[in-house]
Motif scaffolding. Structure first.
Motif, PDB file in Angstrom:
ATOM      1  N   SER A 380      31.307  -7.816   9.429  1.00 45.09           N
ATOM      2  CA  SER A 380      30.650  -9.040   8.947  1.00 45.09           C
ATOM      3  C   SER A 380      29.461  -9.434   9.814  1.00 45.09           C
ATOM      4  O   SER A 380      28.553 -10.112   9.350  1.00 45.09           O
ATOM      5  N   GLY A 381      29.482  -9.032  11.073  1.00 41.46           N
ATOM      6  CA  GLY A 381      28.426  -9.438  12.004  1.00 41.46           C
ATOM      7  C   GLY A 381      28.601 -10.846  12.522  1.00 41.46           C
ATOM      8  O   GLY A 381      27.753 -11.340  13.277  1.00 41.46           O
ATOM      9  N   SER A 551      29.696  -1.646  14.535  1.00 42.02           N
ATOM     10  CA  SER A 551      29.432  -0.715  13.431  1.00 42.02           C
ATOM     11  C   SER A 551      30.370   0.485  13.487  1.00 42.02           C
ATOM     12  O   SER A 551      30.785   1.009  12.453  1.00 42.02           O
ATOM     13  N   THR A 557      29.510   0.693   9.065  1.00 42.14           N
ATOM     14  CA  THR A 557      28.786  -0.401   8.410  1.00 42.14           C
ATOM     15  C   THR A 557      28.147  -1.297   9.462  1.00 42.14           C
ATOM     16  O   THR A 557      28.850  -1.867  10.318  1.00 42.14           O
ATOM     17  N   CYS A 559      26.061  -4.741  10.311  1.00 47.20           N
ATOM     18  CA  CYS A 559      25.710  -6.078   9.817  1.00 47.20           C
ATOM     19  C   CYS A 559      24.878  -6.781  10.876  1.00 47.20           C
ATOM     20  O   CYS A 559      25.183  -6.690  12.069  1.00 47.20           O
ATOM     21  N   SER A 579      21.822 -13.892   5.866  1.00 47.54           N
ATOM     22  CA  SER A 579      22.857 -12.945   5.461  1.00 47.54           C
ATOM     23  C   SER A 579      23.060 -11.883   6.534  1.00 47.54           C
ATOM     24  O   SER A 579      22.132 -11.537   7.266  1.00 47.54           O
ATOM     25  N   GLY A 580      24.279 -11.392   6.627  1.00 47.49           N
ATOM     26  CA  GLY A 580      24.546 -10.296   7.545  1.00 47.49           C
ATOM     27  C   GLY A 580      23.909  -8.994   7.089  1.00 47.49           C
ATOM     28  O   GLY A 580      23.771  -8.061   7.874  1.00 47.49           O
ATOM     29  N   ASN A 581      23.493  -8.942   5.807  1.00 44.03           N
ATOM     30  CA  ASN A 581      22.832  -7.753   5.267  1.00 44.03           C
ATOM     31  C   ASN A 581      23.583  -6.476   5.646  1.00 44.03           C
ATOM     32  O   ASN A 581      23.011  -5.507   6.169  1.00 44.03           O
ATOM     33  N   CYS A 582      24.881  -6.472   5.387  1.00 41.94           N
ATOM     34  CA  CYS A 582      25.716  -5.332   5.774  1.00 41.94           C
ATOM     35  C   CYS A 582      25.345  -4.086   4.970  1.00 41.94           C
ATOM     36  O   CYS A 582      25.203  -4.154   3.748  1.00 41.94           O
TER      37      CYS A 582
END
Length: 702
Positions: A380-381, A551, A557, A559, A579-582
């Motif tokens: 999620s970051g 990650s 992934t 984020c 946004s986390g822009n995952c």
């Protein structure tokens, strides 16, 4: 004789008139512009010509002045909340809490009206008696006075002051007393009286005006001077506050109590003379002391919950820097200054407490060295925690620099990472199909092989690559090399994977020199493309490292780190948040191979074995040249944490022999200094969470 109000009553005969009065008032309002024009035309004001209003044309020109005053949404305090809804801090550009008129004690309303404009409920926008008296006085003296201004006109001036914000020039212009400005205020006041009721005007006035001590609006003033709400004000308290409006500094009850007492009693006398209170009540109130109970507002990140100050400061920077909150810096500043925001964040109280306690266990705030840690949620970051051993502040052994983050967000330049960066080189090589079993002959020392950077520049072979031990490793695979942090393995692996490819991998994981906005507007400057890149020679922050390692935990992934989950503005509207822009930057298979490598570090034979936790974990030590910085970064499926111990004031000085929590280390390796802090924080953060296995790839066959 003016109608009398019942002493201390909430309503007044002057406020409650019948339909006949409303019709009369309508006639007065319709004719107000003509009356104002006649006043302007009939009085010889020397300054009128300076605003394009000759005495002859004043009446006509007055009607052509703009009259549609935009009533501002008042700036208020904003509240920052943690992930559980607890208050981290209250921040504001101005200390104000807007309240309804029904939430303001009637005695406060009466006191303000009586001392500032006792005919407020009887006249329209213009108090003909007061205005004529003031203009005649100004005409004879050649100046322009304050006299004759109605509450509505004063409110208009306060609107100008509010719009000026913190601009000294803007405030000076808003308060400049010229004939032209007074005439413009008059025109706006007329329009307001046609649009708003007297009660609405009084409500607006009491919420916008300045009462001194940094308090804007009567609610903030009541809380500041008497530690109570505006609805609870007594007669002498209300009189004191009403008296401050004329000159908050001159009548400051804290700095000038004698002047404040005299002014308060003047207000009480005025209230008695106009029938708001009886003479006996005035005498009784005047006999009382000021009765101050000052509560200085605990606002801003400096007053945040202990330990949360650095994260709070980071949130402020995100609000002011991220385009999600406005396309321009001016728009973002306006949003922040306007306030009234409810800012919900990712900060997890359990994780934050875990970080702080871990630091207290192993390092003192008075130590020359400082420990810095960030926690991020994989997948999620979301930033779970952000802590430093040196507290937030300006005093001894304190700092306002958030070493967890880059300069754009209130931090510094970051720190060299040492061998923590080797995970990036490994991820690059694995992405290109180089297996975990890839053998490299690893002597005690070797040359840096020739490499070509992203600009096509060829860096020739040079000597200097060496390990901490003088014993050669021989042919070893990637797992063994990571477990023992072998420099003479990872430098040639970097050459094999390609220096430029390692740079691109690092950037895809959010790693880059931070601090200055680049042409792309990302704040991510290119890494220094040295052959020693894999050994961690670039300055990076704990937040960057924790997020990059997250990650690996999230099966590849990536984020962007996020601190804000929701922002609700003063009107109740939810704003778009960053946004986390995952997105996938590594295949799950490669991420699992990296997990295997980093798990070897905390295995029985790895350099980080002493700080392993009883969960499925992975991590990496990092120590820079001369032990100037010592790192440990690691993760589970739920939490990624990066901790560095360094001396931020003297970054090139060695940690060897430096007192760290009552101990000294020589050499001061990452697993000895940062590692125990990471260990304790992770144990506490993981408490109550399931031991979910990380994805591992099969290791090389021996």
């Amino acid at each position: 004789m003016a109608a009398k109000r019942s002493p201390l009553s909430g309503t007044s005969p002057r406020e409650s008139r019948g339909p006949g009065h409303k019709a009369l008032l309508g006639v007065q309002l319709v004719g107000a512009s003509a009356l104002a024009g006649a006043i302007v035309a009939g009085i010889a004001l020397p300054a009128v010509g300076g605003v394009g209003l000759s005495a002859k044309a004043a009446a006509n020109d007055f009607n052509n002045l703009p009259g549609d005053l935009v009533v501002p949404t008042l700036s208020q305090a904003s509240t920052i909340y943690d992930a559980n809804g607890g208050v981290i801090a209250t921040v504001y550009s101005r200390d104000r809490t807007s309240v309804l008129l029904s939430q303001i004690a009637p005695v406060m309303q009466n006191a303000l009206v009586d001392i500032e404009d006792h005919r407020f409920y009887q006249h329209g926008a213009i108090d003909l008696q007061g205005t004529l008296r003031a203009l005649l006085k100004d005409s004879s003296s050649g100046g322009v006075s304050q006299g004759g201004s109605t509450l509505t006109q004063q409110y208009v001036k306060n609107v100008f002051i509010e719009e000026a914000g913190d601009s000294a020039a803007g405030v000076a212009e808003a308060t400049r007393q010229t004939a032209g400005r007074k005439i413009q205020e008059l025109k706006y006041a007329i329009e307001l009286e046609q649009k708003l009721s007297k009660q609405q005007i009084l409500d607006n006035y009491l919420n916008i005006t300045y009462f001194g001590g940094g308090a804007y609006g009567v609610e903030a003033a009541a809380e500041l001077y008497f530690s109570k709400h505006a609805s609870q004000l007594t007669l002498p308290e209300a009189a004191l506050l009403a008296g401050l409006v004329q000159s908050p500094s001159a009548y400051d009850p804290v700095q000038n109590p004698a002047s404040a007492l005299t002014r308060r009693n003047e207000v009480l006398d005025a209230m008695a003379s106009y029938g708001s209170i009886s003479t006996a009540q005035a005498v009784q109130a005047k006999a009382q002391p000021l009765g101050l109970k000052v509560t200085t507002p605990k606002t801003g990140c400096i007053a945040a919950k202990a330990g949360d100050e650095f994260f709070c400061n980071y949130v402020e920077h995100v609000l002011l820097d991220d385009p999600a909150f406005g396309a321009t810096s001016e728009a973002r500043q306006a949003l922040f200054d306007q306030g009234g925001l409810k800012i919900h964040t990712t900060l997890n109280p359990q994780d934050q407490a875990a970080e702080e306690q871990a630091m207290q266990n192993h390092i003192y705030s008075s130590d020359k060295a400082v420990a810095v840690s960030s926690m991020v949620q994989p997948g999620s970051g979301q930033i779970l925690a952000m802590a430093q051993s040196r507290p937030f502040g300006t005093g001894t052994n304190q700092t306002e620099i958030n070493y967890n983050v880059d300069a754009m967000h209130g931090g510094g330049e970051g720190f060299q990472t040492g061998s923590v960066f080797k995970a990036v080189t490994a991820a690059t090589a694995l992405s290109q199909g180089i297996p975990l079993s890839y053998p490299i002959n690893s002597p005690a020392s070797a040359d840096y092989p020739a490499m070509t950077d992203c600009d096509g520049v060829v860096h020739p072979a040079v000597p200097g690559d060496q390990n901490d031990t003088t014993v050669p490793y021989g042919n070893i695979d990637m797992v063994k090399a990571m477990a023992d942090s072998v420099n003479t393995y990872f430098v040639p692996l970097e050459a094999q994977a390609g220096l430029c490819n390692v740079v691109h991998m690092a950037q895809s994981l959010g790693l880059g020199n931070q601090g200055m906005m680049n042409a792309a507007g990302t704040g991510l400057e290119p890494l220094a493309q040295a052959q020693s890149l894999t050994l961690g020679v670039n300055d990076l922050t704990p937040l960057q490292i924790a997020n990059a390692y997250a990650s690996f935990a999230a099966n590849g992934t990536y984020c962007s780190p996020t601190a804000i989950t929701q922002v609700v503005d003063a009107s109740g509207k939810s704003l778009t948040v960053p946004s986390g822009n995952c997105h996938q930057v590594l295949t799950p298979a490669v991420a699992q191979q990296v997990n295997t490598l980093l798990h070897s570090v905390v295995s029985d034979q790895g350099t980080g074995a002493s700080v392993a936790i009883p969960y499925s974990d992975a991590g990496k030590t990092g120590t820079t040249n001369s032990e100037a910085q010592a790192w440990f970064a690691g993760y589970t499926t739920q939490v990624s944490d990066a901790t560095v111990v360094t001396n931020p004031n003297y970054p090139l000085n060695s940690l060897n022999g430096v007192d760290i929590g009552g101990h000294s280390y020589d050499p001061a390796y990452g697993y000895e200094t940062a590692g125990p802090i990471w260990h304790d924080a992770m144990i506490a953060a993981m408490s109550g969470q399931p031991n979910t296995a990380l994805g591992f790839a099969p290791g090389p066959k021996n």
